[in-house]
Enzyme design. Structure first.
Site, short mmCIF file in Angstrom:
data_model
loop_
_atom_site.label_atom_id
_atom_site.label_comp_id
_atom_site.label_asym_id
_atom_site.label_seq_id
_atom_site.Cartn_x
_atom_site.Cartn_y
_atom_site.Cartn_z
CG ASN A 98 -6.80 1.16 11.40
OD1 ASN A 98 -7.30 0.71 12.24
ND2 ASN A 98 -5.77 1.29 11.07
CB THR A 99 -9.66 5.33 12.36
OG1 THR A 99 -8.36 5.62 11.94
CG2 THR A 99 -9.86 6.37 13.83
CE LYS A 157 -3.25 2.91 2.81
NZ LYS A 157 -3.83 2.82 4.14
CB ALA A 172 -8.57 7.59 3.88
N GLY A 173 -11.50 7.55 5.61
CA GLY A 173 -12.76 8.44 5.99
C GLY A 173 -13.93 7.78 6.12
N GLY A 192 -8.47 9.03 9.12
CA GLY A 192 -8.84 9.20 10.37
C GLY A 192 -10.17 9.94 10.77
#
Lengths: 256, 68
Positions: free
Chosen positions: A206-207, A97, A184-185, A158
């Site tokens: 992830n987050t 990545k 992301a996001g 995040g």
């Protein structure tokens, strides 16, 4: 129903990729990965503490998941390429990545350096999945230099702001010659579902899992969101109308 | 003793090879998932016992960690 995704001639069962950072503890992380059904999980490459080397998380993940190392935090082509080469040596994988950050505050990609790094890494034999802007031209350039997929951002890393520009993501998906992984996001399961409905081939989260109140439940929610969104995409949504269209029969109404 | 930069820190160490450097720093060279670069180039694991370090070298010793 099997509906695998193929990236670089590799068939993956799950369309949900999961990051491994920021969980309350290692056991919660392991449980979340299990609940998510993910096959691809991301890791970073970092300097070891010279105070001593202990068994790491990766010892627990290896063999159970396809590890996707990232170049998170790299701000130059040189650092990203070296990190990639170290990742390949450490994990014995060509998959990468690629992140090339142009701004520390927003973590927006540096597109110009990203394309150059991607080109160099493809030449060196890497299977490159670049984290990139949600811009069809950038995504096309990355595909042109040989990236195996593109990973446009939904919104800032995040941030949990979801998909800030759904029209752009839909446009990228409709044109991309390589798989599109929304990265992301994502803030909650409906964001992941929306990504899939817009035509993304997979989603990386992830987050939104790691920092939720109940990460294990959110991992399951993301799994369901991705699966639901994918099914809806394949089913084909009805066109939007400006007026009501009765769903019950109009004949035989009581009292008429 | 030779002076080099190890993971971003200038240090003097009394070793000649990469494998010795790891041992001196308490890292088992047989540990899985380690990777090392010297002066910007990856040194394969098989070369750790023989690859000699020189004054002024920049050494990066890394492993995978949690990441997104």
């Amino acid at each position: 129903m099997t509906d695998p995704i193929v990236i670089a001639r590799t068939t993956l069962k799950s369309r949900l990729f999961v990051g491994t950072a920021g969980y309350p503890n290692q056991q919660v992380l392991l449980d979340c990965l299990e609940a998510s059904g993910a096959e691809v999980v991301t890791v970073s490459i970092r300097r070891i503490s010279l105070e001593g080397y202990a068994e790491s998380l990766v010892d627990l993940l290896d063999g159970r998941y396809r590890l996707l190392p990232n170049t998170a935090g790299c701000a130059t082509v040189r650092d990203a390429v070296l990190t990639a080469e170290l990742a390949r040596e450490a994990l014995d994988t060509e998959w990468l990545k690629l992140e090339l950050i142009g701004d520390r505050e927003t973590l927006y990609p540096d597109v110009e350096q990203l394309v150059r790094a991607a080109e160099e890494l493809v030449r060196k034999g890497f299977t490159v999945l670049p984290y990139c802007n949600e811009d069809p031209v950038t995504c096309q350039k990355l595909a042109d230099v040989g990236c195996a997929a593109v990973m446009p951002l939904g919104s800032l890393i995040g941030s949990g702001m979801g998909i800030a520009n759904p029209a752009a993501i839909e446009l990228i998906c409709s044109r991309s010659p390589v798989p599109v992984v929304l990265d992301a996001g994502i803030g909650t399961a409906s964001d992941a579902a929306l990504a899939m409905e817009l035509g993304c081939d997979a989603v990386l989260v992830n987050t939104a899992i790691a920092k939720s109140h109940d990460p294990l439940r959110m991992a399951a929610a993301m799994r369901a969101g991705v699966e639901g969104g994918r099914l809806a995409r394949l089913s084909g949504r009805i066109p939007k109308r400006s007026f009501a269209e009765p769903s019950s029969p109009q004949l035989g109404l009581v009292g008429t | 003793m030779i002076r080099m930069r190890i993971n971003g820190v200038e240090e003097e160490v009394g070793v000649t090879t990469i494998a010795e450097l790891l041992v001196v720093r308490g890292v088992d060279p047989a540990s899985r998932f380690l990777a090392i670069a010297v002066n910007g180039g990856v040194v394969r694991r098989a070369e750790w016992p023989s690859r000699e370090l020189s004054p002024g070298d920049t050494v990066e010793i890394v492993r995978p960690l949690q990441g997104g």
